[in-house]
Enzyme design. Structure first.
Site, mmCIF file in Angstrom:
data_model
loop_
_atom_site.group_PDB
_atom_site.id
_atom_site.type_symbol
_atom_site.label_atom_id
_atom_site.label_comp_id
_atom_site.label_asym_id
_atom_site.label_seq_id
_atom_site.Cartn_x
_atom_site.Cartn_y
_atom_site.Cartn_z
ATOM 1 N N SER A 673 -11.432 -0.111 -1.679
ATOM 2 C CA SER A 673 -10.638 0.158 -3.296
ATOM 3 C C SER A 673 -10.728 -0.515 -4.203
ATOM 4 O O SER A 673 -11.149 -1.137 -4.337
ATOM 5 C CB SER A 673 -9.173 1.007 -2.338
ATOM 6 O OG SER A 673 -8.183 1.691 -3.774
ATOM 7 N N ASP A 746 -13.530 12.659 -3.554
ATOM 8 C CA ASP A 746 -12.426 11.001 -3.428
ATOM 9 C C ASP A 746 -10.990 11.589 -4.248
ATOM 10 O O ASP A 746 -11.323 12.201 -5.323
ATOM 11 C CB ASP A 746 -12.638 10.023 -4.217
ATOM 12 C CG ASP A 746 -11.668 8.652 -3.957
ATOM 13 O OD1 ASP A 746 -10.878 8.755 -4.140
ATOM 14 O OD2 ASP A 746 -12.178 7.354 -3.594
ATOM 15 N N HIS A 780 -10.489 9.501 -0.259
ATOM 16 C CA HIS A 780 -10.456 7.919 -0.390
ATOM 17 C C HIS A 780 -10.294 7.178 0.651
ATOM 18 O O HIS A 780 -11.313 6.238 0.348
ATOM 19 C CB HIS A 780 -9.185 7.546 -1.478
ATOM 20 C CG HIS A 780 -8.804 6.484 -2.761
ATOM 21 N ND1 HIS A 780 -10.418 5.660 -3.009
ATOM 22 C CD2 HIS A 780 -8.742 5.248 -1.858
ATOM 23 C CE1 HIS A 780 -9.678 4.616 -3.058
ATOM 24 N NE2 HIS A 780 -8.562 4.752 -2.132
#
Length: 805
Positions: A673, A746, A780
């Protein structure tokens, strides 16, 4: 020209099979990594408040690809399975066991559903029953366990609506549950692929500023609106433990249900129209009504309009009543807060928020209770004389704690804590709570004393503590300090204030976390409650140390260093390749940035979210390396993001190199991330690394123009910051091997899969050595076993090629 093009194509092909996609099937990592990754997860533990029973919940270590391949609709910020009517991202429990805390024998819960998919586990108010939902191939059903007999019974058919979360709430009689059920005349879902549009989708602006962050899974058209409404609409039923059902409220979009502590009133919040295409359902219009427990309307207590327009800044909020909830210390009194600055942090006012209380049946107007100088941050109710109020201000990172008298609005509030929220060394801890006569948690008060449990971070290490705080004198007395230097002790809760019994968790780097009861008044005696074994025996002897070092500007940094079990730290003949895993964090002052919350005695729990696995393959690993980005006074952290990033990396490599363990020409960096964003920038703007691994990141900040991470300013405020921080804009400078990984589904705001795809295309087109791996069906965070094992294989192959060899 043809010869030059052919040479380039061959070079690129030998590097990463050219411009084409590889036909790769799922792979597994090497034996050393697979042994750690393919393990059986220990059960999670849930205790009743009396600490008489343990509920042990078992689940698979990973999901399967089939779990991720279920039908899914993404609407209004939700991801739900339209067949089963529950979130498509839920992680299920597959078995439940009970155990008396004082016994060692576990009792298998009898009568559980076959091939159980359990979630939404909830104890009854008197803790004699445990309700849960089970998901079948057709839907969600309600089950209840009798704790004493350990028998499970199905209460309803599989027709519950869990698309907005848990579909049930216990009522105070312990015999009835309020349940959300699919409407009998539910509108069928529309197939958007087959349904022909009747016109274009049109959005308009009236000229008001609306600086919303980048959201995923929003509604896009009228078909989405209709499907969203169908999916989240429920009927409310009262259902007894015998299965008898009584309609309580007709079909509506019920987004929140909360009983008053005495059980005589029910506060219901429903989502209203119009829906929005630019914000998720949490900002759709809402109406909140209080009913009596027979369903008679008492009062409309709140109406919130569509909230598409918000003032800029993390300390800004919407107008109107917020944070409405029942006072836990009163039979039926609501508390809520309203902004005195219209929610706009840019306005200069003496007080930001005002707290009100409102007693049922709401025939009188709400009463002002307290005004906060900063943004309201919560309240802990105690009794008629004591409550704790919190406020904070993001720009200064200041947080204050007030001791207030709920019965006397004219009494002076006492500020009992005024500190930098990022200063973990000054953290006084959290106030303890206990259950009251309504089975609600309130501030634990014994003889005018409250109690604080603190994490105990200091410059010399972590030493958790318990303090007694006198509410009359505001003086603090230390009751207990953990003194372990070879273990980590977590102080979880005080179970008996008079006897001094405290629930704790103990662990070490090679001892799995387990629960104990400690008596701090009886020579700190310990009684073990659980005995979970270490599932990672192969790394129990690796070397682990928290190292501290300084950045070139004097900022204190730290990281957890791992070395292979058989590495000779004295001779240091072999110079190891180094892997650094990190995640940047923003700070407003150097002192807070330099504080460490790392404990070398924390259990070493390898997972795909770090590089720890590779200590078994002959690598040195610096995990959770400090990467502070500091902006003091009026300077924002991101104004100097790149140079601070590089300085952090230099300091980390210098520190491990100074110890004599590594070959500094063989250093890799990785992150997930925002850590991926960090990795791409480090490879672009420094020559410190041989390669890098960036997972599920964002690389073009202009695609998140109204803020990202901790950045409050928009792109048009500081275009140079957004552009300069975007590795996409400097793709022509990036020549270091990079492994890009992203879930192809995601769901995180700002990290659309498109970010990695476009960055890969830019790097590939400019001749950079890059490999892009898209993990099917993953969001994610990654969940499926096949995907995670393949990810570890990809990383292993990449590091062996570009770093180790």
């Amino acid at each position: 020209m043809k010869m030059k093009f052919f040479a380039l194509a061959v070079l690129t092909f030998t590097f990463y099979t050219g411009f084409a996609q590889e036909n790769v099937t799922y792979q597994k990592p090497s034996k050393e990594i697979l042994e750690l990754a393919d393990y059986q997860r220990a059960p999670s533990v849930n205790m009743d408040s009396k600490k008489e029973y343990l509920l042990l919940s078992y689940r698979n270590t990973y999901k399967t690809l089939d779990d991720l391949n279920q039908e899914e609709m993404r609407l209004g910020g939700l991801r739900v399975n339209p067949v089963t009517n529950i979130s498509s991202t839920v992680t299920y429990i597959n078995n439940l066991k009970l155990r008396k805390v004082k016994d060692k024998n576990e009792i298998q819960v009898k009568g559980l559903p076959e091939n159980a998919l359990i979630t939404n586990v909830s104890w009854s108010p008197n803790e004699k029953k445990i309700a849960f939902t089970n998901t079948t191939k057709n839907g969600v059903e309600l089950w209840v366990i009798d704790v004493v007999t350990a028998n499970a019974t199905r209460i309803t058919a599989d027709n519950l609506n869990a698309n907005l979360g848990s579909p049930f709430n216990w009522m105070n009689d312990n015999e009835t549950l309020l349940v959300k059920v699919l409407p009998k005349n539910r509108m069928p879902l529309i197939d958007s692929k087959k349904d022909l549009p009747k016109g274009p989708t049109v959005s308009t602006s009236d000229g008001s500023k609306s600086q919303n962050r980048t959201f995923q899974d929003l509604l896009k058209n009228k078909t989405d609106e209709a499907n969203f409404e169908s999916l989240v609409t429920s009927e409310l039923y009262k259902i007894s433990l015998s299965g008898k059902a009584e309609l309580f409220k007709s079909a509506d979009i019920y987004a929140g249900e909360s009983f008053s502590p005495d059980g005589k009133y029910l506060m219901l919040t429903t989502i209203q129209k119009p829906f929005s295409y630019i914000v998720p359902l949490s900002r759709f219009p809402q109406k909140t009504i209080v009913y009596d427990n027979n369903g008679k309307e008492i009062k409309v207590v709140n109406e919130v309009p569509l909230n598409e327009i918000m003032p800029k800044g993390f300390s800004s909020v919407r107008k109107g009543k917020r944070s409405m909830s029942w006072r836990n210390d009163k039979p039926a009194t609501l508390a809520f807060v309203e902004a005195l600055d219209e929610g706009d942090q840019s306005k200069n006012v003496p007080y930001r928020d005002e707290i009100f209380v409102w007693e049922a049946p709401f025939t009188n107007n709400p009463t002002s209770f307290f005004k906060t100088k900063q943004r309201y941050g919560g309240i802990m109710w105690g009794n008629d004389n004591y409550a704790i109020v919190f406020d904070s201000w993001y720009d200064t990172r200041n947080t204050k704690t007030y001791l207030v008298n709920p019965s006397n609005v004219n009494a002076e509030a006492k500020i009992i804590s005024d500190r930098n929220s990022q200063d973990i060394y000054s953290d006084p801890g959290n106030f303890e709570t206990k259950r009251n006569e309504f089975n609600k948690y309130v501030l634990a008060i014994e003889n005018d004393n409250a109690y604080l449990i603190g994490d105990g971070f200091t410059k010399d290490g972590q030493f958790p503590f318990i303090d007694e705080f006198n509410l009359k004198t505001q003086k603090t007395k230390r009751l207990y300090t953990s003194t372990y230097k070879d273990k980590k002790e977590d102080l979880l809760s005080i179970e008996d204030f008079k006897k001094g019994e405290v629930l704790v968790m103990l662990q070490s780097k090679n001892e799995y976390p387990n629960y104990y009861m400690r008596n701090i008044k009886s020579k700190n005696s310990l009684t073990q409650i659980t005995a979970f074994a270490n599932p990672f025996a192969s790394i129990k002897n690796v070397y682990k140390e928290v190292i501290k070092y300084k950045r070139k500007d004097g900022v204190e940094l730290s990281g957890t260093l791992y070395l292979p079990a058989n590495y000779d730290r004295t001779a240091k003949k072999e110079k190891l390749p180094l892997l650094i895993w990190a995640y940047p964090a923003e700070f407003k002052d150097k002192n807070s940035a330099g504080q460490s919350d790392k404990n070398p005695n924390e259990f070493t729990f390898p997972n795909y979210g770090s590089f720890v696995y590779w200590v078994t393959k002959g690598y040195a690993v610096l995990d959770d390396a400090s990467f502070p980005i500091i902006g003091e006074d009026k300077t924002e952290p991101n104004d100097t993001f790149i140079p601070q990033l590089v300085a952090n990396a230099e300091a980390a490599i210098d520190a491990v190199d100074k110890l004599g363990f590594i070959n500094r020409k063989k250093v890799a960096v990785g992150g997930h991330s925002y850590g991926a964003f960090m990795t791409a920038n480090l490879l672009t703007h420094s020559n410190l690394f041989a390669c890098g691994i960036a997972r599920s990141g964002a690389y073009n900040r202009t695609l998140t123009p109204f803020g990202f991470q901790s950045e409050q300013r928009n792109f048009w405020d500081v275009p140079e910051v957004y552009s300069g921080m975007s590795p996409f804009n400097s793709a022509d400078k990036m020549k270091t091997p990079l492994l890009l990984v992203h879930g192809d589904a995601d769901n995180n705001p700002g990290t659309f899969t498109l970010q990695s795809e476009r960055y890969f295309q830019a790097l590939k087109g400019l001749g950079a050595p890059v490999r892009l791996v898209l993990l099917p069906k993953e969001s994610h965070g990654y969940a499926a076993k096949d995907n995670i094992l393949h990810l570890l294989w990809e990383q292993d192959q990449f590091l062996e090629k570009y770093l180790k060899n």
